[in-house]
Scaffold this motif. Structure first.
Motif, short mmCIF file in Angstrom:
data_model
loop_
_atom_site.label_atom_id
_atom_site.label_comp_id
_atom_site.label_asym_id
_atom_site.label_seq_id
_atom_site.Cartn_x
_atom_site.Cartn_y
_atom_site.Cartn_z
N THR A 56 -27.56 -39.54 90.85
CA THR A 56 -27.78 -38.35 90.89
C THR A 56 -28.30 -37.91 92.44
N THR A 57 -28.35 -38.90 93.46
CA THR A 57 -28.91 -38.62 94.57
C THR A 57 -27.76 -37.88 95.48
N TYR A 58 -26.67 -38.15 95.21
CA TYR A 58 -25.37 -37.61 95.87
C TYR A 58 -25.34 -36.01 95.56
N PHE A 59 -25.51 -35.77 94.17
CA PHE A 59 -25.64 -34.45 93.88
C PHE A 59 -26.91 -33.68 94.12
N ALA A 60 -27.79 -34.14 94.14
CA ALA A 60 -28.99 -33.58 94.42
C ALA A 60 -28.96 -33.07 96.25
N GLY A 61 -28.49 -33.86 96.85
CA GLY A 61 -28.36 -33.64 98.37
C GLY A 61 -27.39 -32.48 98.37
N ARG A 62 -26.28 -32.81 97.64
CA ARG A 62 -25.42 -31.28 98.02
C ARG A 62 -26.00 -30.09 97.43
N ASP A 65 -28.82 -28.66 99.62
CA ASP A 65 -28.49 -27.92 100.61
C ASP A 65 -27.96 -26.54 100.41
N LYS A 66 -27.41 -26.41 99.33
CA LYS A 66 -26.79 -25.10 98.86
C LYS A 66 -28.00 -24.02 98.35
N LEU A 67 -28.91 -24.43 97.54
CA LEU A 67 -29.75 -23.77 96.74
C LEU A 67 -31.33 -23.83 97.41
N GLY A 68 -31.66 -24.80 98.06
CA GLY A 68 -32.85 -25.06 98.84
C GLY A 68 -33.41 -26.33 98.02
N ARG A 69 -34.47 -26.83 98.79
CA ARG A 69 -35.30 -27.77 98.62
C ARG A 69 -36.29 -27.56 97.52
N LYS A 70 -37.06 -26.36 97.77
CA LYS A 70 -38.11 -26.08 96.92
C LYS A 70 -38.03 -25.77 95.62
N PRO A 71 -36.91 -25.45 94.73
CA PRO A 71 -36.65 -25.13 93.65
C PRO A 71 -36.73 -26.66 92.92
N PHE A 72 -35.84 -27.54 93.60
CA PHE A 72 -35.82 -28.95 93.15
C PHE A 72 -37.16 -29.63 93.06
N MET A 73 -38.00 -29.49 94.04
CA MET A 73 -39.37 -30.24 94.14
C MET A 73 -40.08 -29.57 93.07
N ILE A 74 -40.27 -28.60 92.70
CA ILE A 74 -40.79 -27.96 91.73
C ILE A 74 -40.51 -28.55 90.29
N LEU A 75 -39.06 -28.38 90.36
CA LEU A 75 -38.65 -28.87 88.70
C LEU A 75 -38.85 -30.11 88.68
N THR A 76 -38.67 -31.25 89.70
CA THR A 76 -38.84 -32.48 89.35
C THR A 76 -40.18 -32.85 89.07
N GLY A 77 -41.38 -31.81 89.74
CA GLY A 77 -42.58 -32.15 89.44
C GLY A 77 -42.90 -31.86 87.99
N PHE A 78 -42.65 -30.73 87.64
CA PHE A 78 -43.06 -30.40 86.08
C PHE A 78 -42.15 -31.21 85.12
N VAL A 79 -41.00 -31.61 85.47
CA VAL A 79 -40.28 -32.68 84.68
C VAL A 79 -40.80 -33.93 84.56
N GLY A 108 -34.04 -39.50 91.55
CA GLY A 108 -32.79 -39.58 92.44
C GLY A 108 -33.03 -37.97 93.13
N ILE A 109 -33.37 -37.00 92.29
CA ILE A 109 -33.61 -35.59 92.84
C ILE A 109 -34.72 -35.80 94.00
N ALA A 110 -35.68 -36.37 93.70
CA ALA A 110 -37.17 -36.20 94.53
C ALA A 110 -36.94 -37.10 95.76
N SER A 111 -36.27 -38.17 95.53
CA SER A 111 -36.14 -39.08 96.83
C SER A 111 -35.17 -38.42 97.91
N THR A 112 -34.23 -37.84 97.53
CA THR A 112 -33.24 -37.08 98.30
C THR A 112 -33.92 -35.72 98.93
N VAL A 113 -34.44 -35.14 98.09
CA VAL A 113 -34.63 -33.67 98.24
C VAL A 113 -36.02 -33.71 99.07
N ASN A 114 -37.00 -34.59 98.86
CA ASN A 114 -38.32 -34.80 99.69
C ASN A 114 -38.05 -35.41 101.04
#
Length: 182
Positions: A56-62, A65-79, A108-114
């Protein structure tokens, strides 16, 4: 909102999550072993999480970069708040494996995005000092959580700990709506 305020919110949320994960950390392993039905299945459960996290980390980073970090941080928090809650209600090994895979995705998302977001908030000349300070604060919160976890479980039980952790992660995730991303 300035980068400083976004950094403060990020550190506050990260500290709350670290405190909460410190609460459930020692008992998470005990709980997962109990659900899995054996040490060999416990190993499989954690290997599933780590393998999915690594992928997941690879895809989370890519995508961040395109969609922004904030949506991923919020999504992972709620999930994560839902996943933590579900650990208190599942009964079988297959359910455990599915939750472990989902936790691998969010980890994987959180570690990369954070990490990326923290880098975005810092200036190059002070990046090492700021990241070191943030990691120290979050590490301290985690240590406090682990210290208090035994008392919490003694008086309230493991399931109540998971419910409390789920609620804290969910509520603190709302703070991320206030961070500003460039």
């Amino acid at each position: 909102m300035s980068k400083i305020n976004s950094l403060r919110i990020f550190v506050l949320v990260g500290s709350i999550w670290a405190l909460v994960m410190g609460f459930i950390g020692p008992f998470f392993i005990v709980h997962v072993e109990k659900i899995s039905g054996g040490m060999e299945k416990l190993g499989i459960a954690f290997s599933i999480m780590i393998l999915v996290q690594s992928t997941t980390t690879y895809f989370a980073g890519r995508f961040s970069d395109k969609l922004g970090r904030k949506p991923f941080m919020i999504l992972t928090g709620f999930v994560n708040s839902i996943v933590i809650f579900l650990y208190s209600v599942i009964k079988g090994t297959v359910q455990l494996y599915l939750l472990q895979a989902l936790l691998g995705i969010t980890n994987g998302i959180a570690s990369t995005v954070n990490s990326s977001f923290l880098g975005d908030l810092t200036v190059k000349e002070k990046r090492g000092r700021v990241i070191g300070s943030v990691n120290a604060i979050i590490g301290l919160a985690s240590a406090i959580g682990v210290t208090l976890s035994g008392f919490f479980v003694k008086y309230y039980g493991i399931k109540q700990l998971f419910y409390f952790a789920s609620l804290c992660v969910c509520l603190s995730t709302f703070l991320l709506f206030f961070v500003k991303e460039d």
